[in-house]
Design an enzyme around this catalytic site. Structure first.
Site, PDB file in Angstrom:
ATOM      1  N   ASP A  19       1.565   2.591   3.474  1.00 43.64           N
ATOM      2  CA  ASP A  19       0.706   3.772   3.304  1.00 43.64           C
ATOM      3  C   ASP A  19       1.554   5.033   3.355  1.00 43.64           C
ATOM      4  O   ASP A  19       1.080   6.084   3.795  1.00 43.64           O
ATOM      5  CB  ASP A  19      -0.415   3.798   4.350  1.00 43.64           C
ATOM      6  CG  ASP A  19      -1.482   4.840   4.037  1.00 43.64           C
ATOM      7  OD1 ASP A  19      -1.565   5.267   2.871  1.00 43.64           O
ATOM      8  OD2 ASP A  19      -2.212   5.228   4.964  1.00 43.64           O
TER       9      ASP A  19
ATOM     10  N   HIS B 146       1.565   5.371  -1.720  1.00 46.57           N
ATOM     11  CA  HIS B 146       1.195   6.542  -2.526  1.00 46.57           C
ATOM     12  C   HIS B 146       2.447   7.116  -3.158  1.00 46.57           C
ATOM     13  O   HIS B 146       3.357   7.544  -2.443  1.00 46.57           O
ATOM     14  CB  HIS B 146       0.517   7.603  -1.653  1.00 46.57           C
ATOM     15  CG  HIS B 146      -0.741   7.099  -1.008  1.00 46.57           C
ATOM     16  ND1 HIS B 146      -1.970   7.206  -1.626  1.00 46.57           N
ATOM     17  CD2 HIS B 146      -0.950   6.447   0.164  1.00 46.57           C
ATOM     18  CE1 HIS B 146      -2.885   6.649  -0.835  1.00 46.57           C
ATOM     19  NE2 HIS B 146      -2.296   6.183   0.242  1.00 46.57           N
TER      20      HIS B 146
ATOM     21  N   LYS C 266      -9.269  -0.470  -5.838  1.00 44.96           N
ATOM     22  CA  LYS C 266      -9.320   0.213  -4.537  1.00 44.96           C
ATOM     23  C   LYS C 266     -10.679   0.826  -4.287  1.00 44.96           C
ATOM     24  O   LYS C 266     -11.197   1.581  -5.121  1.00 44.96           O
ATOM     25  CB  LYS C 266      -8.246   1.312  -4.510  1.00 44.96           C
ATOM     26  CG  LYS C 266      -8.151   2.074  -3.201  1.00 44.96           C
ATOM     27  CD  LYS C 266      -7.669   1.185  -2.059  1.00 44.96           C
ATOM     28  CE  LYS C 266      -7.803   1.868  -0.710  1.00 44.96           C
ATOM     29  NZ  LYS C 266      -6.622   2.621  -0.326  1.00 44.96           N
TER      30      LYS C 266
ATOM     31  N   HIS D 144     -10.345   1.046   1.853  1.00 47.24           N
ATOM     32  CA  HIS D 144     -10.134   2.028   2.929  1.00 47.24           C
ATOM     33  C   HIS D 144     -11.327   1.869   3.867  1.00 47.24           C
ATOM     34  O   HIS D 144     -12.432   2.305   3.546  1.00 47.24           O
ATOM     35  CB  HIS D 144     -10.044   3.463   2.386  1.00 47.24           C
ATOM     36  CG  HIS D 144      -9.843   4.469   3.487  1.00 47.24           C
ATOM     37  ND1 HIS D 144      -8.642   5.102   3.716  1.00 47.24           N
ATOM     38  CD2 HIS D 144     -10.684   4.903   4.462  1.00 47.24           C
ATOM     39  CE1 HIS D 144      -8.756   5.894   4.778  1.00 47.24           C
ATOM     40  NE2 HIS D 144      -9.982   5.796   5.242  1.00 47.24           N
TER      41      HIS D 144
ATOM     42  N   HIS E  77      -4.436  -0.631   5.890  1.00 41.99           N
ATOM     43  CA  HIS E  77      -3.998   0.171   7.054  1.00 41.99           C
ATOM     44  C   HIS E  77      -4.925   0.039   8.264  1.00 41.99           C
ATOM     45  O   HIS E  77      -5.517   1.017   8.717  1.00 41.99           O
ATOM     46  CB  HIS E  77      -3.796   1.638   6.680  1.00 41.99           C
ATOM     47  CG  HIS E  77      -4.878   2.319   5.880  1.00 41.99           C
ATOM     48  ND1 HIS E  77      -6.209   2.134   6.118  1.00 41.99           N
ATOM     49  CD2 HIS E  77      -4.816   3.210   4.848  1.00 41.99           C
ATOM     50  CE1 HIS E  77      -6.906   2.874   5.269  1.00 41.99           C
ATOM     51  NE2 HIS E  77      -6.084   3.530   4.481  1.00 41.99           N
TER      52      HIS E  77
ATOM     53  N   HIS F 164       0.872  -1.193   0.000  1.00 39.65           N
ATOM     54  CA  HIS F 164       0.000   0.000   0.000  1.00 39.65           C
ATOM     55  C   HIS F 164       0.897   1.228   0.000  1.00 39.65           C
ATOM     56  O   HIS F 164       1.513   1.560   1.011  1.00 39.65           O
ATOM     57  CB  HIS F 164      -0.902   0.005   1.246  1.00 39.65           C
ATOM     58  CG  HIS F 164      -1.823   1.179   1.322  1.00 39.65           C
ATOM     59  ND1 HIS F 164      -3.164   1.067   1.647  1.00 39.65           N
ATOM     60  CD2 HIS F 164      -1.636   2.516   1.132  1.00 39.65           C
ATOM     61  CE1 HIS F 164      -3.733   2.246   1.641  1.00 39.65           C
ATOM     62  NE2 HIS F 164      -2.819   3.160   1.340  1.00 39.65           N
TER      63      HIS F 164
HETATM   64  N1  LIG Z   1      -3.474   7.577   4.772  1.00 40.95           N
HETATM   65  C1  LIG Z   1      -3.597   8.874   4.660  1.00 40.95           C
HETATM   66  O1  LIG Z   1      -3.703   9.550   5.693  1.00 40.95           O
HETATM   67  N2  LIG Z   1      -3.612   9.501   3.473  1.00 40.95           N
HETATM   68  C2  LIG Z   1      -3.609   8.889   2.179  1.00 40.95           C
HETATM   69  C3  LIG Z   1      -4.937   8.336   1.802  1.00 40.95           C
HETATM   70  C4  LIG Z   1      -5.273   7.031   2.480  1.00 40.95           C
HETATM   71  O2  LIG Z   1      -4.543   6.053   2.382  1.00 40.95           O
HETATM   72  O3  LIG Z   1      -6.342   6.951   3.118  1.00 40.95           O
HETATM   73  C5  LIG Z   1      -3.195   9.953   1.158  1.00 40.95           C
HETATM   74  O4  LIG Z   1      -3.380   9.738  -0.033  1.00 40.95           O
HETATM   75  O5  LIG Z   1      -2.617  10.971   1.567  1.00 40.95           O
HETATM   76 ZN   LIG Z   2      -3.128   5.100   1.659  1.00 37.37          ZN
HETATM   77 ZN   LIG Z   3      -6.748   4.906   3.050  1.00 36.50          ZN
END
Ligand SMILES: NC(=O)N[C@@H](CC(=O)O)C(=O)O
Ligand SMILES: [Zn+2]
Ligand SMILES: [Zn+2]
Length: 346
Positions: free
Chosen positions: A248, A16, A100, A137, A175, A14
């Site tokens: 995450d 970003h 997702k 999520h 998460h 996971h």
């Molecule tokens: N985890 C977070 O707090 N933020 C994530 C989004 C997510 O995974 O929910 C993001 O894209 O910034």
């Molecule tokens: Zn995330």
């Molecule tokens: Zn998330």
């Protein structure tokens, strides 16, 4: 003699990576240590079609350091308009590894998410048929529900009904932040697993709020009370195949975090493995780090484990940058609040 730990190369289930200048700056932080990562589709606008995913994958590959064999595993962002044929075709050619689900409004860039679950039923049925994983999520967005209860309520109101309705649907509860989440997944059979982040093994809600508000510890789902952090540590270090690493790691530029209305997300790509080794050592579970970071994820996704290895070495506290510089500005690296003695040696 120096203490070392060699494990199969880990994956991040996971992650970003964003786009543009941030992508260029943060991708090397992950590619340095991880062989593969499930790349989240919550760009603006989101990655909703196979064509979007192919283009995003190409942008990631172009931003990749030259000597790296990092492989992004792409995902589609489920909307009420998702086209079943497009999704099925993307899965068949191996372009996507998962889909997702964001409840609309639950988190960063989730406005295009799902409001009415009846509208995605056909897509979910198809996914169950073809064995394509749904990453979730897991928070309700009902304004009546307290933010600290949103994960537990999601399990009862949304996740469990969907799984009963669509047997065989493979789900990763992303998460997880609660004992409720860990218990539900542990007892939920072979079709469900959970990712656990690095930061949720380290911080509880006091760390965000006591002694002044710490925007770099604010993420979603928000860290809960200590008993939940302990449940996550127990789950992650148990070796149970239902639990694996999804950092995450979610970079936001500092001004967006250090703001009167700060964004959610902790950026942990840079020091995740050093933190995890420290946490697993604290729990007397260094021998289970490989299961959590390198074995359980591929097993759930039906992918081979990585052949390459990674070695951690214990010594004097490891230096890591406080911030990563991007052409758009700095991104603060997660500070676990304790020294890290394990460095990635190769
Ligand atoms: N985890 C977070 O707090 N933020 C994530 C989004 C997510 O995974 O929910 C993001 O894209 O910034
Ligand atoms: Zn995330
Ligand atoms: Zn998330």
């Amino acid at each position: 003699m120096t203490q070392t730990l060699t494990i199969r190369r880990p994956d991040d289930w996971h992650l970003h990576l964003r786009d543009g200048e941030i992508l260029k700056a943060v991708l090397p932080e992950t590619a340095r240590h991880f062989a593969r990562a499930i790349v989240m589709p919550n760009l603006v606008p989101p990655v909703v079609t196979a064509a979007d995913a192919a283009e995003y994958r190409d942008r990631i590959l172009s931003a990749k350091p030259l000597n790296s064999d990092f492989r992004p595993l792409m995902t589609l962002y489920l909307t009420e308009e998702t086209d079943v044929r497009d999704l099925r075709a993307a899965a068949e050619i191996g372009l996507i590894t998962a889909v997702k689900l964001y409840p609309a409004g639950a988190t960063t860039n989730s406005a295009s998410g799902v409001r009415d679950f009846a509208k995605v039923r056909r897509v979910l049925e198809t996914m169950a048929q073809i064995g394509l994983t749904l990453c979730v999520h897991g928070e309700v967005t009902d304004p009546e529900v307290d933010i600290f209860d949103r994960e537990a309520v999601f399990i009862d109101r949304v996740l469990d009904p969907i799984r009963r309705d669509i047997p065989g649907l493979r789900v990763v509860m992303e998460h997880i932040t609660t004992k409720n989440g860990a218990d539900y997944v542990r007892d939920g059979g072979d079709d469900i697993a959970a990712t656990i982040t690095t930061h949720h093994l380290v911080i509880n809600r006091n760390d965000i709020l006591v002694g002044g508000i710490k925007p770099h510890y604010y993420c979603l789902p928000v860290a809960k009370r200590e008993e939940h952090r302990l449940a996550l540590r127990a789950a992650a270090t148990s070796g149970d195949a239902s639990f694996f690493l999804g950092t995450d790691s979610a970079p936001h530029l500092d001004p967006a975090k250090e703001s009167a209305c700060g964004c959610a997300g902790c950026f942990t790509a840079t020091n995740t493995l050093s933190i995890l080794a420290e946490v697993f050592e604290q729990e007397n579970a260094l021998d289970r780090l490989e299961a959590f970071a390198s074995l359980n994820g591929p097993a759930f996704y039906g992918l081979p484990v990585n052949e390459a290895t990674l070695t951690l070495e214990k010594g004097a506290p490891v230096a890591y940058p406080a911030k990563i510089d991007t052409a758009d500005g700095p991104v603060t690296v997660f500070d676990p609040g304790f020294p890290l003695h394990w460095r990635v040696a190769g």
